[in-house]
Scaffold this motif. Sequence first.
Motif, PDB file in Angstrom:
ATOM      1  N   THR A 142       0.852  -1.198   0.000  1.00  0.00           N
ATOM      2  CA  THR A 142       0.000   0.000   0.000  1.00  0.00           C
ATOM      3  C   THR A 142       0.886   1.246   0.000  1.00  0.00           C
ATOM      4  OG1 THR A 142      -1.373  -1.328   1.443  1.00  0.00           O
ATOM      5  CG2 THR A 142      -2.027   0.968   1.179  1.00  0.00           C
ATOM      6  N   PRO A 143       0.606   2.205  -0.886  1.00  0.00           N
ATOM      7  CA  PRO A 143       1.503   3.366  -0.969  1.00  0.00           C
ATOM      8  C   PRO A 143       1.331   4.320   0.203  1.00  0.00           C
ATOM      9  CG  PRO A 143      -0.330   3.594  -2.510  1.00  0.00           C
ATOM     10  CD  PRO A 143      -0.469   2.246  -1.877  1.00  0.00           C
ATOM     11  N   ILE A 144       2.384   5.089   0.463  1.00  0.00           N
ATOM     12  CA  ILE A 144       2.303   6.090   1.544  1.00  0.00           C
ATOM     13  C   ILE A 144       1.459   7.269   1.069  1.00  0.00           C
ATOM     14  CG2 ILE A 144       3.689   7.718   2.920  1.00  0.00           C
ATOM     15  CD1 ILE A 144       5.965   5.529   2.601  1.00  0.00           C
ATOM     16  N   ALA A 145       1.626   7.640  -0.193  1.00  0.00           N
ATOM     17  CA  ALA A 145       0.833   8.755  -0.740  1.00  0.00           C
ATOM     18  C   ALA A 145       0.298   8.367  -2.114  1.00  0.00           C
ATOM     19  CB  ALA A 145       1.723   9.985  -0.860  1.00  0.00           C
ATOM     20  N   GLU A 146      -0.916   8.809  -2.417  1.00  0.00           N
ATOM     21  CA  GLU A 146      -1.519   8.503  -3.725  1.00  0.00           C
ATOM     22  C   GLU A 146      -1.047   9.498  -4.780  1.00  0.00           C
ATOM     23  OE1 GLU A 146      -3.321   5.954  -4.504  1.00  0.00           O
ATOM     24  OE2 GLU A 146      -3.843   5.160  -2.538  1.00  0.00           O
ATOM     25  N   ARG A 168       2.057   0.424  -8.072  1.00  0.00           N
ATOM     26  CA  ARG A 168       1.105   0.700  -7.003  1.00  0.00           C
ATOM     27  C   ARG A 168       1.822   1.147  -5.717  1.00  0.00           C
ATOM     28  NH1 ARG A 168      -2.420   3.342  -5.622  1.00  0.00           N
ATOM     29  NH2 ARG A 168      -3.614   2.748  -3.809  1.00  0.00           N
ATOM     30  N   ARG A 169       2.962   0.508  -5.443  1.00  0.00           N
ATOM     31  CA  ARG A 169       3.739   0.883  -4.249  1.00  0.00           C
ATOM     32  C   ARG A 169       4.108   2.365  -4.278  1.00  0.00           C
ATOM     33  NH1 ARG A 169       5.912  -3.411  -1.230  1.00  0.00           N
ATOM     34  NH2 ARG A 169       5.331  -5.389  -2.195  1.00  0.00           N
ATOM     35  N   GLN A 170       4.202   2.927  -5.499  1.00  0.00           N
ATOM     36  CA  GLN A 170       4.586   4.334  -5.630  1.00  0.00           C
ATOM     37  C   GLN A 170       3.366   5.241  -5.781  1.00  0.00           C
ATOM     38  OE1 GLN A 170       8.490   4.651  -7.976  1.00  0.00           O
ATOM     39  NE2 GLN A 170       7.766   2.580  -8.401  1.00  0.00           N
ATOM     40  N   GLY A 171       2.193   4.679  -5.542  1.00  0.00           N
ATOM     41  CA  GLY A 171       0.986   5.505  -5.470  1.00  0.00           C
ATOM     42  C   GLY A 171       0.231   5.672  -6.770  1.00  0.00           C
ATOM     43  N   VAL A 172       0.695   5.020  -7.842  1.00  0.00           N
ATOM     44  CA  VAL A 172       0.012   5.146  -9.138  1.00  0.00           C
ATOM     45  C   VAL A 172      -1.316   4.367  -9.092  1.00  0.00           C
ATOM     46  CG1 VAL A 172       0.213   4.542 -11.597  1.00  0.00           C
ATOM     47  CG2 VAL A 172       2.204   5.420 -10.351  1.00  0.00           C
ATOM     48  N   ALA A 211      -3.624  -4.010  -1.938  1.00  0.00           N
ATOM     49  CA  ALA A 211      -2.800  -2.802  -2.105  1.00  0.00           C
ATOM     50  C   ALA A 211      -3.517  -1.752  -2.957  1.00  0.00           C
ATOM     51  CB  ALA A 211      -1.467  -3.168  -2.746  1.00  0.00           C
ATOM     52  N   GLY A 212      -4.631  -2.139  -3.583  1.00  0.00           N
ATOM     53  CA  GLY A 212      -5.401  -1.166  -4.357  1.00  0.00           C
ATOM     54  C   GLY A 212      -5.310  -1.326  -5.862  1.00  0.00           C
TER      55      GLY A 212
END
Length: 478
Positions: A142-146, A168-172, A211-212
């Motif tokens: 799950t990313p820290i910021a979207e 996804r880890r980088q919020g994409v 993770a989304g």
Amino acid sequence: MAKERMLQFVKTTREMPEKRGADSRRQDFDEIYREFATIKAEEQSSRCSQCGVPYCQSHCPLHNNIPDWLRMTASGRLEEAYALSQATNTFPEICGRICPQDRLCEGNCVIEQSGHGTVTIGAVEKYITDTAWERGWVKPGTPIAERTESVGIIGAGPGGLAAADMLRRQGVQVTVYDRYDRAGGLLTYGIPGFKLEKHVVMRRVELLEQAGVQFVMNCDVGVDISFDAIRGQHDAVLIATGVYKARDLSKDSLGADGLVPALAYLTASNRKSFGDEVEAYDNGHLNAMGKRVVVIGGGDTAMDCVRTAIRQGATSVKCLYRRDRANMPGSQRETQNAEEEGVEFVWLTSPLGLVGEDHVEGVVVQRMRLGPPDASGRQSPEVIEGADYVEPADLVITALGFEPEDLPQMWNAPDLGTTRWGTVKADFRSHATNLPGVYAAGDIVRGASLVVWAIRDGREAADAIMDYLSAPSAVAAE
Ligand code: FAD
Ligand code: SF4
Ligand code: SF4
């Protein structure tokens, strides 16, 4: 301190995890190797000589930090071993199970070269991450910021999923499209459970969902949604569709009842393992039970077919291959497993045609010999005239390899650049195609290859897509 625990290869012999007996293996589709006990994993890891220049690592397509995670395992520091292992590999426990280690990391281990038997790198890699799952260390990315940018990934095989995870880890915002009902690509519907149990793949897919990552399944791009529509909906697109056009016998043989392509056969079997209703299996078309089975081909797919047929209760299973054992492309380890389970290999044979009116009754087989080496140094098979014979068969499975589908035509995308083999043309580092914002990874670029290469491509493509999304002009110009 740790050093003392290592370099044990002279005192400690190589051991793989216990393999189930062939009689028990034939009864089910469960994996054939049991897990290392902790003590064994530590002992086997301690055989590593901690090479200054580790050839195992340089021959792993992901350049996994093998000596370090072996040292951690040998010292009982398993959580650190897991952290190191997952830093370079999206699916370590899957690679540990199904990489052809004898051709990659283990085949290049120096203690193997010195005659002591390789460190069992794959089995330790599997042990580390299976233990991490058991102990709850594996967490969704799950990313820290979207971020606002979105990426569409076509194909939920290992290439597409590795990229999805990194992005996804980088919020994409990531959406994965696939024409199957379940994600995983060939991990799910190609590779049989006795090499890779299905829950191992499904728990990874669930982790990505947590993770989304959005999955749009039963969505055949080019049929249910156009490629242009996907490009319109996302800031960047990754093509990771694999290769699915089966090479076949001559046109005359096609359509005969009892002649089936490998992937249809394996997919039906894998679906049954999920508990699905599969009409073509239930009516016997894609089921080897009580049949004399002949599989044509010598690669990993052929190995999977022969071993599946044994488990389905075939009365006999023979594998025809036009070269000899030393020259077959499939893994020697898998060949040995198949022989133990009761498969008969008929080396130096090639199919000439089929016998039977409405239904296959046999294969006309030509005997071959190996001629002089060609320019590549490989001996070419030559027909021995007058030595043909008929091999009786009720089910003939062709496993002669796969080619890419014609994506520009299927997707009405004539501008998408392809090679003369029909694979998508992409830069070998950035994986960018000739279309702006469109990348490609895995088998659709390489041709039929390996899971570990698809993972590497997916990870590298994700890095390049991040650079593309972060370049102010690129996305704004769309
Ligand atoms: P794939 O895994 O093929 O995934 C592609 C995905 O794209 C699929 O889910 C497909 O449904 C989807 N797709 C395709 N077209 C479309 C479309 N138009 N719209 C939407 N979705 C689409 N490799 C190993 O390393 N070890 C092994 O033991 C091994 N065994 C194998 C056994 C078999 C029987 C086969 C066939 C292959 C095996 N391989 C093995 C090779 C390995 O599975 C592949 O190299 C790897 O899966 C390629 O990954 P990929 O992501 O490129 O494609
Ligand atoms: Fe070996 Fe494959 Fe693991 Fe690399 S990913 S260390 S090649 S088993
Ligand atoms: Fe250890 Fe073998 Fe790798 Fe050397 S090559 S670091 S001995 S696993």
